[in-house]
Write a protein that holds these residues in place. Sequence first.
Motif, mmCIF file in Angstrom:
data_model
loop_
_atom_site.group_PDB
_atom_site.id
_atom_site.type_symbol
_atom_site.label_atom_id
_atom_site.label_comp_id
_atom_site.label_asym_id
_atom_site.label_seq_id
_atom_site.Cartn_x
_atom_site.Cartn_y
_atom_site.Cartn_z
ATOM 1 N N LEU A 63 0.829 -1.204 0.000
ATOM 2 C CA LEU A 63 0.000 0.000 0.000
ATOM 3 C C LEU A 63 0.864 1.255 0.000
ATOM 4 C CD1 LEU A 63 -2.775 -0.991 2.540
ATOM 5 C CD2 LEU A 63 -3.091 -0.510 0.108
ATOM 6 N N ASN A 64 1.946 1.233 0.775
ATOM 7 C CA ASN A 64 2.831 2.383 0.831
ATOM 8 C C ASN A 64 3.410 2.709 -0.545
ATOM 9 O OD1 ASN A 64 4.325 4.430 2.411
ATOM 10 N ND2 ASN A 64 6.079 3.267 1.624
ATOM 11 N N GLU A 65 3.799 1.686 -1.293
ATOM 12 C CA GLU A 65 4.360 1.919 -2.623
ATOM 13 C C GLU A 65 3.321 2.544 -3.551
ATOM 14 O OE1 GLU A 65 7.408 1.911 -2.992
ATOM 15 O OE2 GLU A 65 8.047 0.637 -1.349
ATOM 16 N N LEU A 66 2.070 2.185 -3.383
ATOM 17 C CA LEU A 66 1.004 2.797 -4.177
ATOM 18 C C LEU A 66 0.731 4.225 -3.706
ATOM 19 C CD1 LEU A 66 -1.443 -0.240 -4.346
ATOM 20 C CD2 LEU A 66 0.104 0.556 -6.152
ATOM 21 N N LEU A 67 0.733 4.426 -2.401
ATOM 22 C CA LEU A 67 0.455 5.750 -1.844
ATOM 23 C C LEU A 67 1.484 6.790 -2.281
ATOM 24 C CD1 LEU A 67 -0.709 4.704 1.706
ATOM 25 C CD2 LEU A 67 -2.030 6.099 0.109
ATOM 26 N N VAL A 68 2.764 6.431 -2.278
ATOM 27 C CA VAL A 68 3.791 7.419 -2.647
ATOM 28 C C VAL A 68 3.733 7.776 -4.132
ATOM 29 C CG1 VAL A 68 5.322 6.813 -0.746
ATOM 30 C CG2 VAL A 68 5.658 5.742 -2.964
ATOM 31 N N ARG A 69 3.055 6.970 -4.923
ATOM 32 C CA ARG A 69 2.916 7.228 -6.364
ATOM 33 C C ARG A 69 1.484 7.611 -6.740
ATOM 34 N NH1 ARG A 69 6.422 3.588 -5.014
ATOM 35 N NH2 ARG A 69 8.477 3.551 -6.005
ATOM 36 N N GLU A 74 -3.231 5.331 -11.718
ATOM 37 C CA GLU A 74 -4.625 4.930 -11.558
ATOM 38 C C GLU A 74 -4.570 3.459 -11.200
ATOM 39 O OE1 GLU A 74 -7.071 5.690 -14.953
ATOM 40 O OE2 GLU A 74 -6.581 7.822 -14.974
ATOM 41 N N ILE A 75 -5.562 2.968 -10.491
ATOM 42 C CA ILE A 75 -5.554 1.585 -10.025
ATOM 43 C C ILE A 75 -6.789 0.859 -10.535
ATOM 44 C CG2 ILE A 75 -5.622 0.092 -7.976
ATOM 45 C CD1 ILE A 75 -4.177 2.369 -6.472
ATOM 46 N N VAL A 76 -6.591 -0.370 -10.957
ATOM 47 C CA VAL A 76 -7.693 -1.291 -11.242
ATOM 48 C C VAL A 76 -7.583 -2.364 -10.172
ATOM 49 C CG1 VAL A 76 -8.691 -2.930 -12.874
ATOM 50 C CG2 VAL A 76 -7.565 -0.849 -13.720
ATOM 51 N N ALA A 77 -8.662 -2.573 -9.425
ATOM 52 C CA ALA A 77 -8.590 -3.496 -8.296
ATOM 53 C C ALA A 77 -9.845 -4.344 -8.195
ATOM 54 C CB ALA A 77 -8.398 -2.722 -6.999
ATOM 55 N N PRO A 78 -9.694 -5.547 -7.668
ATOM 56 C CA PRO A 78 -10.875 -6.368 -7.425
ATOM 57 C C PRO A 78 -11.593 -5.877 -6.166
ATOM 58 C CG PRO A 78 -8.933 -7.510 -6.623
ATOM 59 C CD PRO A 78 -8.456 -6.240 -7.296
ATOM 60 N N VAL A 96 -9.627 4.787 -8.670
ATOM 61 C CA VAL A 96 -9.591 3.341 -8.478
ATOM 62 C C VAL A 96 -10.791 2.752 -9.210
ATOM 63 C CG1 VAL A 96 -9.571 1.432 -6.834
ATOM 64 C CG2 VAL A 96 -8.459 3.599 -6.233
ATOM 65 N N HIS A 97 -10.506 1.934 -10.217
ATOM 66 C CA HIS A 97 -11.553 1.291 -11.012
ATOM 67 C C HIS A 97 -11.802 -0.120 -10.493
ATOM 68 C CE1 HIS A 97 -11.006 4.435 -14.059
ATOM 69 N NE2 HIS A 97 -9.705 4.251 -13.899
ATOM 70 N N GLY A 98 -13.030 -0.575 -10.627
ATOM 71 C CA GLY A 98 -13.347 -1.964 -10.331
ATOM 72 C C GLY A 98 -13.975 -2.208 -8.973
ATOM 73 N N LEU A 99 -14.114 -1.177 -8.161
ATOM 74 C CA LEU A 99 -14.667 -1.381 -6.827
ATOM 75 C C LEU A 99 -16.171 -1.203 -6.775
ATOM 76 C CD1 LEU A 99 -12.021 0.434 -4.600
ATOM 77 C CD2 LEU A 99 -12.094 -1.945 -5.370
ATOM 78 N N GLU A 100 -16.744 -0.717 -7.867
ATOM 79 C CA GLU A 100 -18.175 -0.497 -7.888
ATOM 80 C C GLU A 100 -18.892 -1.842 -7.839
ATOM 81 O OE1 GLU A 100 -16.202 0.407 -10.555
ATOM 82 O OE2 GLU A 100 -15.773 2.417 -9.843
ATOM 83 N N PRO A 101 -19.942 -1.953 -7.037
ATOM 84 C CA PRO A 101 -20.689 -3.209 -7.021
ATOM 85 C C PRO A 101 -21.373 -3.424 -8.362
ATOM 86 C CG PRO A 101 -21.813 -1.560 -5.690
ATOM 87 C CD PRO A 101 -20.497 -0.955 -6.136
ATOM 88 N N PRO A 102 -21.525 -4.663 -8.780
ATOM 89 C CA PRO A 102 -22.189 -4.915 -10.064
ATOM 90 C C PRO A 102 -23.622 -4.420 -10.036
ATOM 91 C CG PRO A 102 -21.744 -6.985 -8.905
ATOM 92 C CD PRO A 102 -21.140 -5.871 -8.095
ATOM 93 N N ARG A 103 -24.036 -3.839 -11.136
ATOM 94 C CA ARG A 103 -25.405 -3.340 -11.252
ATOM 95 C C ARG A 103 -26.312 -4.489 -11.661
ATOM 96 N NH1 ARG A 103 -26.330 1.750 -9.541
ATOM 97 N NH2 ARG A 103 -27.957 1.872 -11.057
ATOM 98 N N ASP A 104 -27.460 -4.580 -10.997
ATOM 99 C CA ASP A 104 -28.394 -5.668 -11.316
ATOM 100 C C ASP A 104 -29.542 -5.197 -12.191
ATOM 101 O OD1 ASP A 104 -29.951 -5.687 -8.016
ATOM 102 O OD2 ASP A 104 -29.822 -4.136 -9.534
ATOM 103 N N GLY A 105 -29.453 -3.948 -12.670
ATOM 104 C CA GLY A 105 -30.512 -3.430 -13.533
ATOM 105 C C GLY A 105 -31.687 -2.867 -12.761
ATOM 106 N N LEU A 106 -31.615 -2.933 -11.436
ATOM 107 C CA LEU A 106 -32.727 -2.463 -10.615
ATOM 108 C C LEU A 106 -32.367 -1.203 -9.851
ATOM 109 C CD1 LEU A 106 -33.876 -5.897 -9.161
ATOM 110 C CD2 LEU A 106 -34.873 -4.641 -11.066
#
Length: 111
Positions: A63-69, A74-78, A96-106
């Motif tokens: 995390l520190n290596e990401l924080l200093v940069r 930009e980050i893509v994360a599960p 940070v991309h990829g953290l959004e919960p999947p949309r169920d259409g509702l």
Amino acid sequence: MTTPISLSFRTRPDGAVVLSAAGEVDMSNCAELAAAADRALGLGPGPLVVDLSAVEYLDSAGLNELLVRANRIEIVAPALLGPVLTICGLTELTTVHGLEPPRDGLDGARP
């Protein structure tokens, strides 16, 4: 003993450089991630995209290596890494991309 990590580079059609990591990022191998990120930052004019989609574990050293940069990446994360990226503040410092919960259409409505 160093935890195995796999790091690779690619360039997207838009010219962005992507550094993909797979495995676990911890104190034993975070210097490899840092060196790869610094090398990749020199390959393109825009922000570096750090793809953590295949990372199963990320400790405070990683995390520190990401924080200093953070201002140059930009980050893509599960979703698995979402809580730790949020708690440490990375989600406020960079995209940070990829953290959004999947949309169920509702639109979030539950039955």
